[in-house]
Design a protein around this motif. Structure first.
Motif, PDB file in Angstrom:
ATOM      1  N   TYR A   1       0.827  -1.216   0.000  1.00  0.00           N
ATOM      2  CA  TYR A   1       0.000   0.000   0.000  1.00  0.00           C
ATOM      3  C   TYR A   1       0.857   1.259   0.000  1.00  0.00           C
ATOM      4  CZ  TYR A   1      -3.894   3.111   1.023  1.00  0.00           C
ATOM      5  OH  TYR A   1      -4.830   4.115   0.947  1.00  0.00           O
ATOM      6  N   PHE A   2       1.921   1.244   0.792  1.00  0.00           N
ATOM      7  CA  PHE A   2       2.713   2.470   0.962  1.00  0.00           C
ATOM      8  C   PHE A   2       3.956   2.537   0.083  1.00  0.00           C
ATOM      9  CE2 PHE A   2       0.459   2.187   5.076  1.00  0.00           C
ATOM     10  CZ  PHE A   2      -0.146   3.429   5.068  1.00  0.00           C
ATOM     11  N   VAL A   3       4.438   1.399  -0.409  1.00  0.00           N
ATOM     12  CA  VAL A   3       5.712   1.401  -1.138  1.00  0.00           C
ATOM     13  C   VAL A   3       5.594   0.797  -2.530  1.00  0.00           C
ATOM     14  CG1 VAL A   3       8.139   0.686  -1.095  1.00  0.00           C
ATOM     15  CG2 VAL A   3       6.973   1.267   1.049  1.00  0.00           C
ATOM     16  N   THR A   4       5.320  -0.510  -2.594  1.00  0.00           N
ATOM     17  CA  THR A   4       5.475  -1.234  -3.857  1.00  0.00           C
ATOM     18  C   THR A   4       4.512  -0.787  -4.941  1.00  0.00           C
ATOM     19  OG1 THR A   4       6.148  -3.151  -2.539  1.00  0.00           O
ATOM     20  CG2 THR A   4       5.691  -3.526  -4.875  1.00  0.00           C
ATOM     21  N   ILE A   5       3.228  -0.748  -4.642  1.00  0.00           N
ATOM     22  CA  ILE A   5       2.248  -0.386  -5.668  1.00  0.00           C
ATOM     23  C   ILE A   5       2.429   1.051  -6.139  1.00  0.00           C
ATOM     24  CG2 ILE A   5      -0.204  -0.195  -6.221  1.00  0.00           C
ATOM     25  CD1 ILE A   5       0.886  -3.058  -5.985  1.00  0.00           C
ATOM     26  N   PRO A   6       2.673   2.017  -5.230  1.00  0.00           N
ATOM     27  CA  PRO A   6       2.976   3.370  -5.726  1.00  0.00           C
ATOM     28  C   PRO A   6       4.201   3.411  -6.637  1.00  0.00           C
ATOM     29  CG  PRO A   6       2.365   3.468  -3.408  1.00  0.00           C
ATOM     30  CD  PRO A   6       2.478   2.013  -3.751  1.00  0.00           C
ATOM     31  N   LEU A   7       5.223   2.618  -6.340  1.00  0.00           N
ATOM     32  CA  LEU A   7       6.404   2.582  -7.204  1.00  0.00           C
ATOM     33  C   LEU A   7       6.073   1.967  -8.559  1.00  0.00           C
ATOM     34  CD1 LEU A   7       9.249   1.540  -4.729  1.00  0.00           C
ATOM     35  CD2 LEU A   7       8.907   3.773  -5.799  1.00  0.00           C
ATOM     36  N   TYR A   8       5.299   0.889  -8.541  1.00  0.00           N
ATOM     37  CA  TYR A   8       4.864   0.278  -9.802  1.00  0.00           C
ATOM     38  C   TYR A   8       4.006   1.251 -10.608  1.00  0.00           C
ATOM     39  CZ  TYR A   8       6.419  -4.568  -9.157  1.00  0.00           C
ATOM     40  OH  TYR A   8       7.175  -5.707  -9.039  1.00  0.00           O
ATOM     41  N   ALA A   9       3.163   2.018  -9.914  1.00  0.00           N
ATOM     42  CA  ALA A   9       2.302   2.979 -10.599  1.00  0.00           C
ATOM     43  C   ALA A   9       3.134   4.027 -11.335  1.00  0.00           C
ATOM     44  CB  ALA A   9       1.362   3.652  -9.596  1.00  0.00           C
ATOM     45  N   ARG A  10       4.204   4.491 -10.701  1.00  0.00           N
ATOM     46  CA  ARG A  10       5.092   5.450 -11.366  1.00  0.00           C
ATOM     47  C   ARG A  10       5.789   4.817 -12.565  1.00  0.00           C
ATOM     48  NH1 ARG A  10       8.346   8.810  -6.622  1.00  0.00           N
ATOM     49  NH2 ARG A  10       6.499   9.686  -5.574  1.00  0.00           N
ATOM     50  N   MET A  11       6.152   3.562 -12.423  1.00  0.00           N
ATOM     51  CA  MET A  11       6.889   2.868 -13.467  1.00  0.00           C
ATOM     52  C   MET A  11       6.014   2.578 -14.678  1.00  0.00           C
ATOM     53  SD  MET A  11       8.950  -0.736 -13.073  1.00  0.00           S
ATOM     54  CE  MET A  11       9.748  -1.515 -14.487  1.00  0.00           C
ATOM     55  N   TYR A  12       4.729   2.259 -14.443  1.00  0.00           N
ATOM     56  CA  TYR A  12       3.836   1.840 -15.521  1.00  0.00           C
ATOM     57  C   TYR A  12       2.771   2.874 -15.871  1.00  0.00           C
ATOM     58  CZ  TYR A  12       5.937  -2.773 -15.036  1.00  0.00           C
ATOM     59  OH  TYR A  12       6.839  -3.815 -14.992  1.00  0.00           O
ATOM     60  N   GLY A  13       2.973   4.125 -15.474  1.00  0.00           N
ATOM     61  CA  GLY A  13       2.099   5.188 -15.953  1.00  0.00           C
ATOM     62  C   GLY A  13       0.829   5.417 -15.190  1.00  0.00           C
ATOM     63  N   GLY A  14       0.784   5.099 -13.923  1.00  0.00           N
ATOM     64  CA  GLY A  14      -0.388   5.403 -13.108  1.00  0.00           C
ATOM     65  C   GLY A  14      -1.020   4.187 -12.466  1.00  0.00           C
ATOM     66  N   ILE A  15      -1.748   4.425 -11.377  1.00  0.00           N
ATOM     67  CA  ILE A  15      -2.367   3.341 -10.619  1.00  0.00           C
ATOM     68  C   ILE A  15      -3.442   2.637 -11.429  1.00  0.00           C
ATOM     69  CG2 ILE A  15      -4.087   4.833  -9.537  1.00  0.00           C
ATOM     70  CD1 ILE A  15      -2.264   1.808  -7.966  1.00  0.00           C
ATOM     71  N   ASP A  16      -4.106   3.361 -12.343  1.00  0.00           N
ATOM     72  CA  ASP A  16      -5.153   2.733 -13.152  1.00  0.00           C
ATOM     73  C   ASP A  16      -4.587   1.610 -14.018  1.00  0.00           C
ATOM     74  OD1 ASP A  16      -7.055   4.396 -12.093  1.00  0.00           O
ATOM     75  OD2 ASP A  16      -6.959   5.849 -13.737  1.00  0.00           O
ATOM     76  N   ASN A  17      -3.376   1.777 -14.490  1.00  0.00           N
ATOM     77  CA  ASN A  17      -2.759   0.729 -15.297  1.00  0.00           C
ATOM     78  C   ASN A  17      -2.436  -0.500 -14.460  1.00  0.00           C
ATOM     79  OD1 ASN A  17      -2.828   2.312 -17.611  1.00  0.00           O
ATOM     80  ND2 ASN A  17      -0.803   3.198 -17.231  1.00  0.00           N
ATOM     81  N   ILE A  18      -2.032  -0.279 -13.212  1.00  0.00           N
ATOM     82  CA  ILE A  18      -1.741  -1.405 -12.318  1.00  0.00           C
ATOM     83  C   ILE A  18      -3.024  -2.147 -11.964  1.00  0.00           C
ATOM     84  CG2 ILE A  18      -0.739  -2.075 -10.110  1.00  0.00           C
ATOM     85  CD1 ILE A  18       1.263  -0.960 -12.119  1.00  0.00           C
ATOM     86  N   VAL A  19      -4.064  -1.389 -11.638  1.00  0.00           N
ATOM     87  CA  VAL A  19      -5.358  -2.004 -11.321  1.00  0.00           C
ATOM     88  C   VAL A  19      -5.887  -2.758 -12.525  1.00  0.00           C
ATOM     89  CG1 VAL A  19      -7.762  -1.530 -10.690  1.00  0.00           C
ATOM     90  CG2 VAL A  19      -5.899  -0.306  -9.539  1.00  0.00           C
ATOM     91  N   GLY A  20      -5.645  -2.224 -13.728  1.00  0.00           N
ATOM     92  CA  GLY A  20      -6.104  -2.882 -14.943  1.00  0.00           C
ATOM     93  C   GLY A  20      -5.504  -4.261 -15.148  1.00  0.00           C
ATOM     94  N   LEU A  21      -4.304  -4.497 -14.618  1.00  0.00           N
ATOM     95  CA  LEU A  21      -3.679  -5.815 -14.735  1.00  0.00           C
ATOM     96  C   LEU A  21      -4.466  -6.883 -13.977  1.00  0.00           C
ATOM     97  CD1 LEU A  21       0.079  -4.816 -14.222  1.00  0.00           C
ATOM     98  CD2 LEU A  21      -1.039  -5.448 -16.379  1.00  0.00           C
ATOM     99  N   ALA A  22      -5.237  -6.441 -12.986  1.00  0.00           N
ATOM    100  CA  ALA A  22      -6.009  -7.382 -12.161  1.00  0.00           C
ATOM    101  C   ALA A  22      -7.488  -7.329 -12.489  1.00  0.00           C
ATOM    102  CB  ALA A  22      -5.792  -7.068 -10.692  1.00  0.00           C
ATOM    103  N   SER A  23      -7.835  -6.841 -13.652  1.00  0.00           N
ATOM    104  CA  SER A  23      -9.244  -6.667 -14.016  1.00  0.00           C
ATOM    105  C   SER A  23     -10.009  -7.977 -14.097  1.00  0.00           C
ATOM    106  CB  SER A  23      -9.345  -5.933 -15.360  1.00  0.00           C
ATOM    107  OG  SER A  23      -8.674  -6.675 -16.382  1.00  0.00           O
ATOM    108  N   MET A  24      -9.283  -9.101 -14.209  1.00  0.00           N
ATOM    109  CA  MET A  24      -9.965 -10.391 -14.278  1.00  0.00           C
ATOM    110  C   MET A  24     -10.507 -10.840 -12.930  1.00  0.00           C
ATOM    111  SD  MET A  24      -6.701 -10.794 -13.417  1.00  0.00           S
ATOM    112  CE  MET A  24      -5.889 -10.570 -15.000  1.00  0.00           C
TER     113      MET A  24
END
Length: 205
Positions: A140-163
């Motif tokens: 919540y505080f570290v990994t996902i925010p870092l991934y969000a910066r790397m992949y262009g935003g939190i929406d893109n990260i959430v989209g990976l789990a859309s299934m």
């Protein structure tokens, strides 16, 4: 008399200092094995989570030589992976290290302290709970925010789990997607770790 000497030898092996020659050689071998096992991972779940056996050598090292050995194996494994084969700019390795340490340390402390037939159940059960809690906070505080910066935003990260039904934002991604995965991983590591330890314990005897 001979039995007593054998028992003393076994106890001295298990309680050896992490800085002894035997321990350092064993830790080096376990680190190499852990790194190789880290490369043999399952297909990704929700984009970036993978199940693999690389924590088993760290668990064995921690059981034999104490938590410091397990932490060292986890650190070296992820350091080597981060330098040689990372595809997440070190984010995945950082997450793996923190979550794995949260599992290995309580498992080894309780396993070495508790007595009785079911000590493995309590040790690995507590380790699984620890990994789930630490994993939630870290993601919540570290990994996902870092991934969000790397992949262009939190929406893109959430989209990976859309299934996965119910995942709509970062909180639900961690709660519904990642936390159950850590639960399954903890149980998986506990079963394999216990079986592996028992097999090698018989070999050592």
């Amino acid at each position: 008399m001979k039995t007593s000497q054998n028992n003393t030898m076994k106890e001295s092996y298990v309680k050896s200092s992490v800085f002894s020659t035997r321990a350092m050689v064993t830790i080096s071998l376990l680190t190499a094995l852990s790194y190789v096992l880290m490369l043999l991972e399952s297909p990704p779940y929700i984009g970036f989570l993978r199940l693999e056996f690389s924590d088993i050598p760290a668990i064995l090292g921690a059981f034999w030589f104490g938590p410091a050995a397990g932490i060292l194996i986890e650190f070296l494994k992820n350091l080597i992976k981060g330098i040689t084969a990372s595809n997440t700019m070190g984010i995945g390795e950082l997450a793996n290290f923190i979550v794995s340490v949260a599992y290995v340390v309580p498992a080894s402390l309780l396993f070495r302290k508790l007595k009785g037939k079911y000590k493995s159940v309590f040790a690995f059960g507590a380790a699984t709970i620890s990994m789930m809690i630490v994993g939630f906070l870290m993601n919540y505080f570290v990994t996902i925010p870092l991934y969000a910066r790397m992949y262009g935003g939190i929406d893109n990260i959430v989209g990976l789990a859309s299934m996965v039904p119910g995942i709509k934002n970062m909180f639900t991604l961690i709660l519904i997607g990642i936390t159950p995965f850590n639960l399954v991983k903890g149980i998986f590591l506990g079963i394999v770790g216990h079986i592996t330890y028992e097999i090698l314990k018989k070999v050592i005897r």
